[in-house]
Motif scaffolding. Structure first.
Motif, mmCIF file in Angstrom:
data_model
loop_
_atom_site.group_PDB
_atom_site.id
_atom_site.type_symbol
_atom_site.label_atom_id
_atom_site.label_comp_id
_atom_site.label_asym_id
_atom_site.label_seq_id
_atom_site.Cartn_x
_atom_site.Cartn_y
_atom_site.Cartn_z
ATOM 1 N N ARG A 197 10.077 20.235 -20.891
ATOM 2 C CA ARG A 197 9.864 20.228 -22.114
ATOM 3 C C ARG A 197 9.534 21.796 -22.554
ATOM 4 N NH1 ARG A 197 5.705 15.044 -22.795
ATOM 5 N NH2 ARG A 197 7.130 13.433 -22.956
ATOM 6 N N THR A 198 8.770 22.557 -21.740
ATOM 7 C CA THR A 198 8.643 23.805 -22.112
ATOM 8 C C THR A 198 9.992 24.397 -22.044
ATOM 9 O OG1 THR A 198 6.648 23.762 -21.127
ATOM 10 C CG2 THR A 198 7.488 25.787 -21.386
ATOM 11 N N GLU A 208 5.735 13.913 -14.018
ATOM 12 C CA GLU A 208 4.776 14.342 -15.105
ATOM 13 C C GLU A 208 4.921 15.834 -15.152
ATOM 14 O OE1 GLU A 208 1.246 12.669 -14.456
ATOM 15 O OE2 GLU A 208 1.842 10.638 -15.276
ATOM 16 N N GLU A 209 4.737 16.562 -13.765
ATOM 17 C CA GLU A 209 4.974 17.815 -13.631
ATOM 18 C C GLU A 209 6.459 18.332 -14.098
ATOM 19 O OE1 GLU A 209 4.131 18.723 -9.532
ATOM 20 O OE2 GLU A 209 1.816 18.347 -9.957
ATOM 21 N N GLN A 210 7.481 17.580 -13.732
ATOM 22 C CA GLN A 210 8.733 17.924 -14.229
ATOM 23 C C GLN A 210 9.105 18.063 -15.658
ATOM 24 O OE1 GLN A 210 10.894 15.327 -11.589
ATOM 25 N NE2 GLN A 210 11.096 16.849 -9.833
ATOM 26 N N ILE A 211 8.516 16.901 -16.321
ATOM 27 C CA ILE A 211 8.625 16.716 -17.885
ATOM 28 C C ILE A 211 8.135 17.783 -18.437
ATOM 29 C CG2 ILE A 211 7.885 15.048 -19.618
ATOM 30 C CD1 ILE A 211 8.507 12.846 -17.650
ATOM 31 N N ASP A 261 0.788 -1.113 -0.122
ATOM 32 C CA ASP A 261 -0.009 -0.015 -0.032
ATOM 33 C C ASP A 261 0.939 1.227 0.191
ATOM 34 O OD1 ASP A 261 -2.195 -1.430 -0.098
ATOM 35 O OD2 ASP A 261 -2.622 -1.321 2.129
ATOM 36 N N GLN A 262 1.926 1.198 0.831
ATOM 37 C CA GLN A 262 2.799 2.462 1.067
ATOM 38 C C GLN A 262 3.468 2.740 -0.445
ATOM 39 O OE1 GLN A 262 6.450 1.803 2.942
ATOM 40 N NE2 GLN A 262 6.500 3.667 3.931
ATOM 41 N N LEU A 263 3.898 1.726 -0.763
ATOM 42 C CA LEU A 263 4.804 1.937 -2.339
ATOM 43 C C LEU A 263 3.995 2.209 -3.381
ATOM 44 C CD1 LEU A 263 7.697 -0.865 -1.820
ATOM 45 C CD2 LEU A 263 7.862 1.572 -1.656
ATOM 46 N N GLU A 264 2.720 1.666 -3.511
ATOM 47 C CA GLU A 264 1.540 2.223 -4.498
ATOM 48 C C GLU A 264 1.521 3.596 -4.469
ATOM 49 O OE1 GLU A 264 -0.813 -2.068 -4.947
ATOM 50 O OE2 GLU A 264 -1.466 -0.682 -3.575
ATOM 51 N N GLN A 265 1.096 4.085 -3.098
ATOM 52 C CA GLN A 265 0.786 5.476 -3.033
ATOM 53 C C GLN A 265 1.982 6.308 -3.375
ATOM 54 O OE1 GLN A 265 -0.834 6.106 0.984
ATOM 55 N NE2 GLN A 265 -1.777 4.209 0.845
ATOM 56 N N ALA A 266 3.320 6.044 -2.938
ATOM 57 C CA ALA A 266 4.695 6.609 -3.312
ATOM 58 C C ALA A 266 4.785 6.607 -4.825
ATOM 59 C CB ALA A 266 5.463 5.969 -2.477
ATOM 60 N N ALA A 267 4.444 5.561 -5.437
ATOM 61 C CA ALA A 267 4.871 5.470 -6.956
ATOM 62 C C ALA A 267 3.690 6.383 -7.510
ATOM 63 C CB ALA A 267 4.472 3.992 -7.333
ATOM 64 N N ASP A 268 2.599 6.609 -6.820
ATOM 65 C CA ASP A 268 1.615 7.461 -7.624
ATOM 66 C C ASP A 268 2.062 8.763 -7.567
ATOM 67 O OD1 ASP A 268 0.124 5.115 -8.601
ATOM 68 O OD2 ASP A 268 -1.513 5.183 -6.757
ATOM 69 N N ARG A 269 2.289 9.205 -6.461
ATOM 70 C CA ARG A 269 2.853 10.463 -5.980
ATOM 71 C C ARG A 269 4.306 10.766 -7.190
ATOM 72 N NH1 ARG A 269 2.078 9.039 -0.678
ATOM 73 N NH2 ARG A 269 4.519 9.008 -0.451
ATOM 74 N N ALA A 270 5.015 9.971 -7.245
ATOM 75 C CA ALA A 270 6.343 9.949 -7.961
ATOM 76 C C ALA A 270 5.867 10.280 -9.332
ATOM 77 C CB ALA A 270 7.179 8.751 -7.840
ATOM 78 N N LEU A 271 4.914 9.602 -9.919
ATOM 79 C CA LEU A 271 4.481 9.816 -11.281
ATOM 80 C C LEU A 271 3.892 11.114 -11.441
ATOM 81 C CD1 LEU A 271 2.838 6.336 -12.116
ATOM 82 C CD2 LEU A 271 5.021 7.166 -13.001
ATOM 83 N N LEU A 272 3.043 11.593 -10.629
ATOM 84 C CA LEU A 272 2.624 13.072 -10.735
ATOM 85 C C LEU A 272 3.775 13.884 -10.712
ATOM 86 C CD1 LEU A 272 -0.689 12.896 -8.592
ATOM 87 C CD2 LEU A 272 -0.276 13.057 -11.084
ATOM 88 N N THR A 273 4.598 13.829 -9.725
ATOM 89 C CA THR A 273 5.851 14.849 -9.646
ATOM 90 C C THR A 273 6.616 14.808 -11.024
ATOM 91 O OG1 THR A 273 6.027 14.620 -7.489
ATOM 92 C CG2 THR A 273 7.960 15.129 -8.535
ATOM 93 N N LEU A 298 14.292 12.522 -17.275
ATOM 94 C CA LEU A 298 12.784 12.503 -16.487
ATOM 95 C C LEU A 298 11.868 11.722 -17.260
ATOM 96 C CD1 LEU A 298 12.489 16.360 -15.903
ATOM 97 C CD2 LEU A 298 12.708 14.591 -14.405
ATOM 98 N N GLU A 299 12.188 11.372 -18.720
ATOM 99 C CA GLU A 299 10.903 10.321 -19.085
ATOM 100 C C GLU A 299 11.876 8.972 -18.701
ATOM 101 O OE1 GLU A 299 9.920 13.109 -23.108
ATOM 102 O OE2 GLU A 299 11.602 11.758 -23.040
ATOM 103 N N GLU A 300 12.902 8.753 -18.753
ATOM 104 C CA GLU A 300 13.253 7.505 -18.395
ATOM 105 C C GLU A 300 12.913 6.996 -17.067
ATOM 106 O OE1 GLU A 300 17.580 7.327 -18.922
ATOM 107 O OE2 GLU A 300 17.520 7.529 -21.174
ATOM 108 N N GLU A 301 13.110 7.999 -16.066
ATOM 109 C CA GLU A 301 12.729 7.771 -14.671
ATOM 110 C C GLU A 301 11.193 7.522 -14.661
ATOM 111 O OE1 GLU A 301 13.736 11.170 -12.020
ATOM 112 O OE2 GLU A 301 16.058 10.774 -12.514
#
Length: 242
Positions: free
Chosen positions: A99-100, A92-95, A78-90, A164-167
């Protein structure tokens, strides 16, 4: 169990209807293959199998050692699923931001007569985005404004986007394949994991945590946990499989 054959739509409907009747699921269509008695027997068999599977899990969970390990793995999952979801959002914002920035650099680059973007590097050489050097004759055709971005700024920005895309791909693979596979295994009530299986699930998770996910869990100093560390998280109590 019957097998699908060919691509005939009628055969496909017949196959699907037969599977629903065998499983006891009401799909709103008239029963055409199994008699009422056969349907009842098959539905009872399905229910009994589900009941037996649930009983096997309950028997395992009745053991306090197994229950503790099972809950430990579930909690970590549960902990890592939530952490992975947060990491993906972060990421995506950084990417998006990276890109901009890259697009801004490209928009302000100097250009050759054919429109190819070029940049001057720290040594004064004129380079295309692939790193190839523009010869002096062609370089002489460039009209410079004086505020063009350097080749180094382009290369750094381009590398940032790629990294960032690789990450993001790494975290996405971890979320879907590693954590998803672990979730499917631990929730397989028809074949509940043994105590050793639970250890394997946890070890497999811990050994594959991407840096971005480790940071989200606050464990960036333990990005690649050793086998000793992982083992220390699990009570070393012998257990005889049911």
């Amino acid at each position: 169990m019957a097998e699908k054959t060919g691509n005939d739509p009628q055969k496909q409907r017949d196959f699907d209807d037969l599977q629903h009747e065998m499983s006891g699921i009401d799909n709103g269509r008239m029963k055409r293959f199994l008699g009422e008695n056969q349907q009842s027997i098959e539905a009872k068999r399905k229910k009994e199998a589900a009941r037996e599977a649930q009983t096997r899990l309950m028997m395992l969970l009745a053991d306090p050692v197994y229950r503790e390990r099972y809950n430990l793995v579930l909690s970590r999952l549960d902990q890592l699923e939530q952490a992975a979801d947060r990491a993906l959002l972060t990421l995506e914002e950084q990417i998006s931001e990276a890109r901009t920035n890259l697009e801004d650099i490209q928009a302000n680059a100097a250009r050759l007569p054919d429109g190819t973007r070029v940049y001057r590097d720290a040594n004064g050489a004129i380079r295309r985005e692939d790193g190839s050097e523009v010869d002096e004759t062609l370089a002489a055709t460039i009209v410079w404004r004086g505020d063009e971005p350097t080749y180094e700024s382009f290369a750094d920005s381009d590398a940032t986007v790629s990294k960032l895309e690789e990450e993001h791909d790494e975290v996405s693979g971890f979320r879907n394949d590693v954590l998803g596979g672990a979730r499917n295994r631990i929730e397989d009530h028809e074949n509940p994991p043994s105590l050793n299986d639970l250890d394997d699930i946890l070890n497999g998770i811990e050994a594959n945590i991407p840096d971005a996910v480790a940071i989200e869990t606050g464990l960036e100093d333990q990005i690649a946990p050793s086998a000793e560390l992982t083992a220390s998280m699990i009570p070393n109590v012998p257990f005889k499989n049911q």
